[in-house]
Design a protein around this motif. Structure first.
Motif, mmCIF file in Angstrom:
data_model
loop_
_atom_site.group_PDB
_atom_site.id
_atom_site.type_symbol
_atom_site.label_atom_id
_atom_site.label_comp_id
_atom_site.label_asym_id
_atom_site.label_seq_id
_atom_site.Cartn_x
_atom_site.Cartn_y
_atom_site.Cartn_z
ATOM 1 N N ASP A 96 28.330 -7.714 21.776
ATOM 2 C CA ASP A 96 29.208 -6.560 21.983
ATOM 3 C C ASP A 96 30.686 -6.911 21.836
ATOM 4 O OD1 ASP A 96 29.693 -8.046 24.229
ATOM 5 O OD2 ASP A 96 29.280 -6.452 25.669
ATOM 6 N N GLY A 97 30.981 -8.176 21.479
ATOM 7 C CA GLY A 97 32.362 -8.605 21.292
ATOM 8 C C GLY A 97 32.988 -9.269 22.492
ATOM 9 N N SER A 98 32.296 -9.310 23.628
ATOM 10 C CA SER A 98 32.851 -9.948 24.816
ATOM 11 C C SER A 98 33.124 -11.428 24.548
ATOM 12 C CB SER A 98 31.883 -9.800 25.994
ATOM 13 O OG SER A 98 31.716 -8.445 26.345
ATOM 14 N N ARG A 99 34.248 -11.913 25.063
ATOM 15 C CA ARG A 99 34.678 -13.287 24.813
ATOM 16 C C ARG A 99 34.006 -14.248 25.781
ATOM 17 N NH1 ARG A 99 40.847 -13.875 25.800
ATOM 18 N NH2 ARG A 99 40.778 -12.159 24.312
ATOM 19 N N VAL A 100 33.537 -15.393 25.273
ATOM 20 C CA VAL A 100 32.836 -16.388 26.090
ATOM 21 C C VAL A 100 33.490 -17.753 25.895
ATOM 22 C CG1 VAL A 100 30.640 -17.518 26.585
ATOM 23 C CG2 VAL A 100 30.669 -15.129 25.844
ATOM 24 N N ASN A 101 33.765 -18.418 27.006
ATOM 25 C CA ASN A 101 34.196 -19.820 26.967
ATOM 26 C C ASN A 101 33.251 -20.620 27.842
ATOM 27 O OD1 ASN A 101 35.909 -22.062 28.615
ATOM 28 N ND2 ASN A 101 36.565 -21.974 26.477
ATOM 29 N N ALA A 102 32.777 -21.756 27.325
ATOM 30 C CA ALA A 102 31.860 -22.605 28.089
ATOM 31 C C ALA A 102 32.353 -24.043 28.063
ATOM 32 C CB ALA A 102 30.443 -22.517 27.515
ATOM 33 N N ILE A 106 12.412 -12.440 34.866
ATOM 34 C CA ILE A 106 11.869 -13.272 33.785
ATOM 35 C C ILE A 106 12.141 -12.613 32.436
ATOM 36 C CG2 ILE A 106 9.789 -14.322 32.834
ATOM 37 C CD1 ILE A 106 8.681 -14.518 35.628
ATOM 38 N N ALA A 107 12.031 -11.286 32.373
ATOM 39 C CA ALA A 107 12.332 -10.591 31.121
ATOM 40 C C ALA A 107 13.796 -10.794 30.735
ATOM 41 C CB ALA A 107 12.023 -9.104 31.257
ATOM 42 N N ASP A 108 14.704 -10.731 31.719
ATOM 43 C CA ASP A 108 16.119 -10.975 31.446
ATOM 44 C C ASP A 108 16.343 -12.387 30.927
ATOM 45 O OD1 ASP A 108 16.793 -8.447 32.234
ATOM 46 O OD2 ASP A 108 17.414 -9.011 34.257
ATOM 47 N N ASP A 109 15.595 -13.352 31.467
ATOM 48 C CA ASP A 109 15.766 -14.735 31.071
ATOM 49 C C ASP A 109 15.324 -14.955 29.627
ATOM 50 O OD1 ASP A 109 16.773 -17.162 31.884
ATOM 51 O OD2 ASP A 109 14.814 -17.977 32.386
ATOM 52 N N ILE A 110 14.255 -14.272 29.204
ATOM 53 C CA ILE A 110 13.726 -14.464 27.861
ATOM 54 C C ILE A 110 14.467 -13.606 26.839
ATOM 55 C CG2 ILE A 110 11.680 -14.140 26.403
ATOM 56 C CD1 ILE A 110 9.971 -14.946 28.748
ATOM 57 N N LEU A 111 14.719 -12.346 27.193
ATOM 58 C CA LEU A 111 15.326 -11.420 26.256
ATOM 59 C C LEU A 111 16.851 -11.394 26.346
ATOM 60 C CD1 LEU A 111 12.865 -8.438 26.746
ATOM 61 C CD2 LEU A 111 12.862 -10.102 24.893
ATOM 62 N N GLY A 112 17.400 -11.798 27.487
ATOM 63 C CA GLY A 112 18.844 -11.728 27.670
ATOM 64 C C GLY A 112 19.416 -13.051 28.132
ATOM 65 N N TYR A 113 20.272 -12.970 29.166
ATOM 66 C CA TYR A 113 20.988 -14.155 29.634
ATOM 67 C C TYR A 113 20.719 -14.427 31.108
ATOM 68 C CZ TYR A 113 23.292 -13.180 25.238
ATOM 69 O OH TYR A 113 23.535 -12.929 23.918
ATOM 70 N N GLY A 114 19.472 -14.253 31.507
ATOM 71 C CA GLY A 114 19.038 -14.641 32.837
ATOM 72 C C GLY A 114 19.779 -13.929 33.947
ATOM 73 N N PRO A 115 20.265 -14.667 34.959
ATOM 74 C CA PRO A 115 20.939 -14.048 36.107
ATOM 75 C C PRO A 115 22.200 -13.272 35.737
ATOM 76 C CG PRO A 115 20.385 -16.344 36.562
ATOM 77 C CD PRO A 115 20.141 -16.131 35.108
ATOM 78 N N LEU A 116 22.756 -13.539 34.545
ATOM 79 C CA LEU A 116 23.986 -12.850 34.146
ATOM 80 C C LEU A 116 23.723 -11.455 33.602
ATOM 81 C CD1 LEU A 116 25.887 -15.730 32.306
ATOM 82 C CD2 LEU A 116 25.981 -15.101 34.713
ATOM 83 N N GLU A 117 22.480 -11.165 33.236
ATOM 84 C CA GLU A 117 22.177 -9.918 32.533
ATOM 85 C C GLU A 117 22.616 -8.670 33.298
ATOM 86 O OE1 GLU A 117 21.120 -8.067 29.109
ATOM 87 O OE2 GLU A 117 21.148 -10.229 29.505
ATOM 88 N N PRO A 118 22.319 -8.531 34.602
ATOM 89 C CA PRO A 118 22.762 -7.299 35.294
ATOM 90 C C PRO A 118 24.275 -7.155 35.356
ATOM 91 C CG PRO A 118 21.819 -8.885 36.853
ATOM 92 C CD PRO A 118 21.502 -9.389 35.488
ATOM 93 N N PHE A 119 25.009 -8.266 35.379
ATOM 94 C CA PHE A 119 26.473 -8.181 35.441
ATOM 95 C C PHE A 119 27.064 -7.842 34.080
ATOM 96 C CE2 PHE A 119 25.141 -11.521 38.531
ATOM 97 C CZ PHE A 119 25.255 -10.727 39.656
ATOM 98 N N LEU A 120 26.424 -8.322 33.015
ATOM 99 C CA LEU A 120 26.914 -8.008 31.679
ATOM 100 C C LEU A 120 26.684 -6.544 31.336
ATOM 101 C CD1 LEU A 120 25.702 -11.187 29.733
ATOM 102 C CD2 LEU A 120 27.976 -10.698 30.638
ATOM 103 N N SER A 121 25.680 -5.931 31.927
ATOM 104 C CA SER A 121 25.398 -4.526 31.654
ATOM 105 C C SER A 121 26.112 -3.578 32.613
ATOM 106 C CB SER A 121 23.888 -4.273 31.726
ATOM 107 O OG SER A 121 23.376 -4.620 33.003
#
Length: 466
Positions: free
Chosen positions: A185-191, A106-121
């Motif tokens: 951090d500069g990572s490229r995102v396409n949605a 839940i903290a990742d979802d509010i402060l970060g990007y939810g399920p993606l947070e552990p993979f981005l770090s």
């Protein structure tokens, strides 16, 4: 309604029969039942609990989440403290491990990007791909693997996309269902979202290392050889125009960033990108980023507009993240009118294909220029084409360093200075054994480098210098 009451409503709703369903009586033959729907693979048993706690947390901390005076660390402390209270208020028994996991998600979802947070770090991952709420893949060591993670639903995925693109002033909706953005951090995102994306919204994140790679890192990885690194550094310091060519995911931007690091610190550098990814450490860097049209279709600022404007900004170097349209004409004119030492990338399968693509993009400007005139511009402007490829073992390698030697008739003359040695084969684990080797030919631009007080050892092209 209290949090406990809302949880009880969820439990009652899950266990009560659907509205209008027939009630079985004693002695009745059981009615034939339809086949039960296939359960979702890996469904989170705490999904309802997470949804309620998340909503309660947003309701109680709503204003604080957007308070400009609150630092990130203070916000994290407030969110985690409120989470502990909210989770403790639930009556559902759970282990300490589940409670910790629930709090973190839940903290990742509010402060970060939810399920993606552990993979981005995770620094070992280079790409994160979301093919729908329940289908997430990552790239590790050049190979794609699915991961055991999922969004709660499509709405959850869309909220995450909106959070990403909103931070850089972009938007994505049914009127504009595709967007390019970047993470802090500069990572490229396409949605891409429906109606263009079937089976749910899609996200592709190209990650970059927290600490930008240096030329020593690329030599250690085998991306290029020590000899070619010495030559490329001399070319950048000697203000030759360099074009980095390659396919998607070949590592062009990383190589461009390393080449940019060779630019002296006393020069004014203007970088132009669709999404700002380059991270230069020189003292005098001006970063420009293109802008898409607004909801009314106005206000777009293209790469070509920025290239034109950069010529009025007294640049010593112009670094364009990627040439993909009529901006190629303005870039060639800049290279031919005193802005030597410019760098850029282009999508192409080889050095000659790269020049052909530049030629085609110049034609997109609609000026009806003769083909020979365009080729003369290209041959005069571009000095070196660096070809980069991603091999079948997942490694990114420079496969060619080619000099643009001039024109012979109507054909641009190319001379390959370094070439990847495919004849070395592969090891037992399927890794390429080849490396970038000198072809034995000395490039013609060595005299131009000497005129600019940049000297290259001729023995470099015999393989004797390591």
């Amino acid at each position: 309604m209290s949090l406990a009451d809302r949880l009880q409503l969820v439990r009652d709703r899950d266990t009560s029969p659907p509205r209008g369903a027939p009630v079985e009586r004693a002695g009745d033959q059981p009615a034939p039942r339809a086949a039960a729907p296939r359960p979702r693979v890996g469904r989170d048993p705490f999904a309802d609990l997470k949804r309620i706690v998340h909503a309660e947390l947003v309701r109680s901390l709503g204003p604080k989440l957007y308070d400009a005076d609150t630092t990130q660390s203070e916000l994290e402390q407030q969110v985690r403290a409120a989470l502990q209270v909210a989770v403790a208020a639930t009556e559902r028994p759970m282990s300490g491990t589940d409670r910790t996991r629930l709090t973190q998600e839940i903290a990742d979802d509010i402060l970060g990007y939810g399920p993606l947070e552990p993979f981005l770090s995770d620094p070992a991952l280079t790409e994160v791909m979301v093919n729908g709420p329940e289908d997430i893949w990552v790239e590790r060591d050049g190979h794609l693997t699915p991961v055991d993670a999922a969004f709660a639903d499509e709405a959850h995925l869309r909220r995450t996309i909106d959070k990403i693109v909103g931070k850089v002033g972009r938007r994505v909706d049914e009127a504009s269902p595709m967007v390019d953005a970047r993470l802090p951090d500069g990572s490229r995102v396409n949605a891409v979202i429906p109606p263009l994306a079937l089976d749910g919204s899609k996200i592709t994140i190209r990650k970059f290392a927290p600490d930008p790679y240096t030329v020593d890192d690329l030599v250690a990885f085998g991306t290029l050889s020590a000899e070619s690194a010495i030559l490329l550094e001399a070319c950048v310091r000697g203000r030759l125009n360099v074009l980095v060519s390659g396919g998607t995911g070949a590592g062009k931007t990383t190589t461009l960033n390393v080449l940019s690091s060779f630019i002296p610190h006393d020069e004014r550098i203007v970088t132009i990108e669709d999404a700002a990814e380059l991270r230069l450490h020189q003292d005098h860097v001006v970063r420009l980023e293109s802008r898409p049209a607004n909801i009314e279709g106005r206000g777009a600022v293209t790469i070509r507009d920025l290239v034109r404007n950069s010529l009025r900004m007294r640049p010593d170097r112009i670094v364009v993240g990627e040439i993909r349209d009529a901006a190629a004409l303005d870039m060639l004119q800049a290279m031919n009118t005193g802005h030597d030492g410019s760098l850029s990338t282009v999508h192409a399968n080889g050095p000659r294909d790269a020049l052909s693509r530049v030629e085609t993009m110049v034609m997109m400007a609609g000026l009806e220029l003769p083909v020979r005139a365009i080729r003369e511009q290209v041959a005069s402007a571009v000095d070196i084409v660096i070809q980069q490829s991603r091999l079948k073992d997942g490694s990114r390698r420079l496969t060619s360093v080619t000099e643009v030697a001039g024109m012979e008739g109507d054909v641009i003359t190319l001379q390959e200075v370094f070439r990847f040695d495919y004849s070395a084969g592969w090891d037992v684990d399927g890794r390429a054994l080849g490396r970038l080797r000198s072809t034995g030919l000395r490039p013609r631009f060595l005299e131009r480098l000497a005129e600019r007080n940049v000297h290259v050892d001729p023995m470099l092209f015999t393989g004797a210098v390591q």
